[in-house]
Design a protein around this motif. Sequence first.
Motif, short mmCIF file in Angstrom:
data_model
loop_
_atom_site.label_atom_id
_atom_site.label_comp_id
_atom_site.label_asym_id
_atom_site.label_seq_id
_atom_site.Cartn_x
_atom_site.Cartn_y
_atom_site.Cartn_z
N UNK A 181 0.84 -1.20 0.00
CA UNK A 181 0.00 0.00 0.00
C UNK A 181 0.87 1.24 0.00
N UNK A 182 1.90 1.18 0.81
CA UNK A 182 2.83 2.29 0.93
C UNK A 182 3.49 2.63 -0.41
N UNK A 183 3.99 1.61 -1.07
CA UNK A 183 4.65 1.79 -2.36
C UNK A 183 3.67 2.35 -3.39
N UNK A 184 2.48 1.76 -3.42
CA UNK A 184 1.49 2.17 -4.41
C UNK A 184 1.05 3.62 -4.16
N UNK A 185 0.85 3.95 -2.90
CA UNK A 185 0.43 5.32 -2.58
C UNK A 185 1.52 6.32 -2.96
N UNK A 186 2.77 5.97 -2.64
CA UNK A 186 3.89 6.86 -2.96
C UNK A 186 3.98 7.07 -4.47
N UNK A 187 3.79 5.99 -5.24
CA UNK A 187 3.86 6.07 -6.70
C UNK A 187 2.75 6.97 -7.23
N UNK A 188 1.57 6.80 -6.70
CA UNK A 188 0.42 7.60 -7.14
C UNK A 188 0.67 9.07 -6.82
N UNK A 189 1.12 9.30 -5.60
CA UNK A 189 1.39 10.65 -5.16
C UNK A 189 2.47 11.33 -6.03
N UNK A 190 3.52 10.59 -6.33
CA UNK A 190 4.59 11.14 -7.18
C UNK A 190 4.08 11.52 -8.56
N UNK A 191 3.28 10.63 -9.13
CA UNK A 191 2.77 10.90 -10.48
C UNK A 191 1.86 12.12 -10.50
N UNK A 192 1.03 12.24 -9.47
CA UNK A 192 0.12 13.38 -9.39
C UNK A 192 0.92 14.67 -9.32
N UNK A 193 1.95 14.66 -8.49
CA UNK A 193 2.79 15.86 -8.33
C UNK A 193 3.53 16.17 -9.63
N UNK A 194 4.04 15.11 -10.22
CA UNK A 194 4.81 15.26 -11.46
C UNK A 194 3.96 15.87 -12.57
N UNK A 195 2.68 15.50 -12.61
CA UNK A 195 1.78 16.00 -13.66
C UNK A 195 1.07 17.29 -13.26
N UNK A 196 1.31 17.74 -12.01
CA UNK A 196 0.59 18.92 -11.53
C UNK A 196 -0.91 18.71 -11.63
#
Length: 228
Positions: A181-196
């Motif tokens: 869950x931790x890894x998946x959440x971090x990945x999702x969060x990174x992508x969201x930030x990356x795409x603004x």
Amino acid sequence: MSDLLLSLSDVRQSYGDGDGAVHVLKGADLSVEKGELVALVAPSGAGKSTLLHICGLLERASSGDVAIAGQSTAGLSDRQRTLMRRYRIGYVYQFHHLLPEFSAIENVMMPQLIAGAGDRQAKARGMELLEVMGIAHRHDHRPAELSGGEQQRVAIARATANAPTLVLADEPTGNLDPATSDTVFAALSNLVKQHDAASIIATHNHDLARRADRIVTIQDGRIVPATL
Ligand code: ADP
């Protein structure tokens, strides 16, 4: 352009009518800015899925408006809503909903092809996203050959393939163990930030919710700030 990517005004949603009517949303207001990740934490039955469906234009509200990147959606035709969903919105479900007969990379290419991208371009972008998700080496595998966490990372890559303005996730880690869950959440969060992008993630996991920029809940059909 304003940094407000999602804006809900006085959204109401009821199911059924007369004495049997269920009033799920009773004047929900919410604004989410560019790059902002909002965690939605509320008990089962409070209306989280209803709210995400309405934000994702999968369902029409009984009244009120959802504006995406400043554009009101209340008056749009079904066709216009479909286009908005295709180009502007990425959706991640609790159960990945990947197409079982296609490989990971084909699943990530699909929304791009539907949006008019060429094969090579879609594949390059898809591989890039799988790389960011740490699963590029699994690109040739079908969903059934991937673990739950890997499936969900493919689903996130797919949801962000068209660089959506808005990313909505409904219990994306609901069926995963804590470490995954931790890894998946971090990945999702990174992508969201990356795409603004602007994003709302419904979750029961308080540890993950605390990592969002802001936490909200649904109380008596309205959206209110929450602390955990
Ligand atoms: P959550 O995601 O927070 O568990 P939901 O949005 O799924 O909550 O549901 C909120 C309430 O609305 C529940 O009481 C549910 O039974 C009801 N509901 C949701 N969708 C429908 C529908 N299509 N028809 C009738 N009732 C519905």
